[in-house]
Write an enzyme that holds these catalytic residues in place. Structure first.
Site, mmCIF file in Angstrom:
data_model
loop_
_atom_site.group_PDB
_atom_site.id
_atom_site.type_symbol
_atom_site.label_atom_id
_atom_site.label_comp_id
_atom_site.label_asym_id
_atom_site.label_seq_id
_atom_site.Cartn_x
_atom_site.Cartn_y
_atom_site.Cartn_z
ATOM 1 N N GLU A 62 -5.684 -8.468 -0.685
ATOM 2 C CA GLU A 62 -6.358 -8.185 0.593
ATOM 3 C C GLU A 62 -7.797 -7.806 0.315
ATOM 4 O O GLU A 62 -8.075 -7.052 -0.617
ATOM 5 C CB GLU A 62 -5.723 -7.000 1.345
ATOM 6 C CG GLU A 62 -4.398 -7.256 1.970
ATOM 7 C CD GLU A 62 -3.879 -6.063 2.770
ATOM 8 O OE1 GLU A 62 -4.694 -5.304 3.338
ATOM 9 O OE2 GLU A 62 -2.662 -5.890 2.803
ATOM 10 N N GLU A 99 0.829 -1.219 0.000
ATOM 11 C CA GLU A 99 0.000 0.000 0.000
ATOM 12 C C GLU A 99 0.858 1.261 0.000
ATOM 13 O O GLU A 99 0.676 2.170 0.819
ATOM 14 C CB GLU A 99 -0.959 0.001 1.191
ATOM 15 C CG GLU A 99 -2.014 -1.080 1.104
ATOM 16 C CD GLU A 99 -3.116 -0.951 2.159
ATOM 17 O OE1 GLU A 99 -2.929 -0.252 3.168
ATOM 18 O OE2 GLU A 99 -4.185 -1.564 1.960
HETATM 19 P P1 P53 Z 1 -6.962 -2.590 9.588
HETATM 20 C C1 P53 Z 1 -6.737 1.321 5.739
HETATM 21 C C2 P53 Z 1 -6.318 1.687 6.993
HETATM 22 C C3 P53 Z 1 -5.320 0.969 7.606
HETATM 23 C C4 P53 Z 1 -4.669 -0.047 6.925
HETATM 24 O O1 P53 Z 1 -6.743 -2.637 8.009
HETATM 25 C C5 P53 Z 1 -5.069 -0.387 5.663
HETATM 26 C C6 P53 Z 1 -6.150 0.247 5.108
HETATM 27 C C7 P53 Z 1 -6.746 -0.248 3.847
HETATM 28 O O2 P53 Z 1 -6.472 0.565 2.807
HETATM 29 O O3 P53 Z 1 -4.363 -1.272 4.992
HETATM 30 C C8 P53 Z 1 -4.389 -2.660 4.937
HETATM 31 O O4 P53 Z 1 -6.021 -3.563 10.165
HETATM 32 C C9 P53 Z 1 -3.037 -3.162 5.319
HETATM 33 C C10 P53 Z 1 -3.074 -4.199 6.386
HETATM 34 C C11 P53 Z 1 -4.246 -3.942 7.319
HETATM 35 C C12 P53 Z 1 -5.531 -4.074 6.530
HETATM 36 O O5 P53 Z 1 -5.539 -3.145 5.484
HETATM 37 O O6 P53 Z 1 -6.671 -1.190 9.967
HETATM 38 O O7 P53 Z 1 -2.270 -3.584 4.227
HETATM 39 O O8 P53 Z 1 -1.822 -4.218 7.011
HETATM 40 O O9 P53 Z 1 -4.267 -4.733 8.452
HETATM 41 C C13 P53 Z 1 -6.794 -3.856 7.342
HETATM 42 O O10 P53 Z 1 -8.389 -2.965 9.818
#
Ligand code: P53
Length: 476
Positions: free
Chosen positions: A375, A176
């Site tokens: 993801e 990301e």
């Molecule tokens: P969590 C948004 C905000 C934070 C992380 O997120 C994010 C995103 C999505 O765009 O990225 C991914 O754990 C990331 C992972 C993460 C997952 O989304 O905040 O690549 O590491 O855990 C889910 O609910």
């Protein structure tokens, strides 16, 4: 005939710092994830000045996969996974980041893990840098503000490419990478680039400078990887929630377009090998005078990616303001505009399966490369009832998204390599540091306060996903 190809990569995705634990085991150094406290849907995680005794750092122990990996991989095999996406904790290999020699014990851990996966026919899919650079590189070098980071990263990449060249075929460079540009908040700047804004600093300029060094490092890694093993498939990795206009007002349309451009210019650079025109103009107008050399531009051209890995969770709504700036440049989407046609998760993320089909089409049209959904998933609270977890909400989220992927393949002709939903096993949330924001099909007994036995328990979604994989996506 099945919708999905016979070698479709059905899998699960995680990241080292969110599930491994063992934060000081076998010579591992402190990573940026080790100085982030826990938060929740109302309170942000704090980034502390080093590891402080009074704070709670959920990533330190996480779900202790480091010591449970054999049993956990056995569960992944029972689930029928064809692929498993994880990352290599940079700090296990280079604890501080600027050493001459790698840490053998760290390299051995991933050898053992990949062997364990391959034993069950599970293909490892590996991200080089998933929000986990060495903290020492932040305190000593200023993180990705510093051009020296390119050398530290490519050295790390070279060591792991060589070591695992016969075990890992699918790679991604930076997870990301685009969060920082789309959101420009403390969390993204730190997790993507190890940036903590200084009082007199133009942080947007630093973000663009850091991002430039990262795309150069990524392009070099692609070239190095292909020299080490021509069969490597090396992808970029982008967070891709589409931006929808709040209304048919042309200014909202323009805002949505620019918002997508701001969010995805990294994909332009990594897939097409050059900066988009609007961004070059933006740098000029802001007089950022970035350190972007002609040699860098050649590197970008020569190091384009083989495929696009992306995360998809939600879509977003954007709206132009009355006195919209002429360039429509979007910054900081912290205040989410709700979409009245959609439901939201308990964390306010809009649930939008059609948005996934939209993104699959959008990416294909723009880049014409193979796509890999690395993801996707629903973060939710789970309840245990008589030893079972009936997570029908998660099943229905995943089912609806797989249905849209099938349409993108069958009807729209999208070239889709695989699907690795997020957090096949419960882990620490990246955004909030919580354990109780769960994505897994395997429950882990540990809560936000860090209490629990770490016992693993299959949820209803486990049985369901197993059936999906064994029918190659036909039986949803
Ligand atoms: P969590 C948004 C905000 C934070 C992380 O997120 C994010 C995103 C999505 O765009 O990225 C991914 O754990 C990331 C992972 C993460 C997952 O989304 O905040 O690549 O590491 O855990 C889910 O609910």
């Amino acid at each position: 005939m099945s919708t999905f190809s016979k070698d479709f990569l059905w899998g699960g995705a995680v990241a080292a710092h969110q599930f491994e634990g063992g934060w000081q085991e076998d010579g591992k150094g402190i990573s940026i994830a080790d100085v982030m406290t826990s938060g929740n849907n109302k309170t942000n995680r704090k980034i502390t000045d080093g590891v402080l005794p009074e704070e709670n750092y959920p990533n330190h122990d996480a779900i202790d996969f480091y010591h449970h990996y054999k049993d956990d991989v056995k569960l992944f095999a029972e689930l029928g996974l064809k692929a498993f996406r994880t990352s290599i904790a940079w700090t296990r290999i280079f604890p501080k980041g600027d050493e001459d020699e790698p840490n053998e014990a760290g390299l051995q851990f991933y050898d053992d893990l990949f062997d364990e996966l391959l034993k069950y026919g599970i293909e490892p899919v590996v991200t080089l840098s998933h929000f986990e650079m060495p903290y020492y590189l932040v305190t000593e070098y200023g993180g990705w503000r510093n051009r020296k980071m390119i050398d530290f990263f490519t050295k790390f990449a070279t060591v792991v490419f060589k070591r695992y060249k016969d075990k890992v075929k699918y790679w991604m460079t930076f997870n990301e990478i685009n969060n920082q540009s789309a959101m420009l908040n403390d969390w993204s700047l730190f997790t993507n680039s190890g940036l903590v804004a200084q009082p007199d600093e133009n942080i947007e300029r630093s973000m663009y400078q850091a991002s430039h060094y990262e795309v150069v490092a990524s392009a070099l890694a692609v070239q190095i990887g292909h020299q080490i093993n021509a069969k490597f498939q090396i992808g970029g990795m982008f967070a891709l929630g589409p931006a929808y206009p709040a209304s048919p007002n042309p200014n909202d349309m323009m805002k949505a377009l620019r918002s997508m451009q701001v969010n995805t210019w990294y994909a332009d650079v990594q897939c097409k090998g050059k900066y988009p025109a609007w961004l070059r103009k933006y740098f000029e107008r802001q007089q950022y005078d970035l350190d972007i050399t002609l040699a860098d531009l050649d590197v970008l051209k020569a190091g384009t990616v083989d495929y696009i890995g992306f995360s998809y969770y939600a879509s977003h709504v954007v709206q132009a303001v009355t006195n919209e700036a002429a360039d429509f440049t979007t910054r900081d989407d912290e205040t989410e505009i709700p979409n009245p046609t959609l439901e939201a998760s308990d964390w306010g993320w809009m649930i939008d399966p059609v948005g996934l089909r939209y993104v699959l089409n959008w990416l294909t049209e723009r880049y014409d490369l193979p796509l890999f959904v690395v993801e996707n998933g629903l973060g939710a609270f789970d309840e245990i009832e008589n030893g079972q977890i009936h997570d029908d909400y998660r099943i229905s989220y995943l089912k609806d998204h797989i249905e849209q992927m099938a349409k993108a393949v069958n009807i729209d002709g999208v070239n889709l390599m695989g699907y690795t939903p997020w957090g096949v096993i419960d882990l620490v949330s990246a955004g909030t540091g919580q354990m109780d924001k769960r994505y897994g099909m395997i429950y882990v007994d540990k809560n936000d306060a860090g209490e629990g036995s770490l016992r693993r328990l299959k949820k209803d979604s486990f049985t369901w996903f197993k059936k999906v994989i064994s029918s190659n996506g036909d039986d949803l």
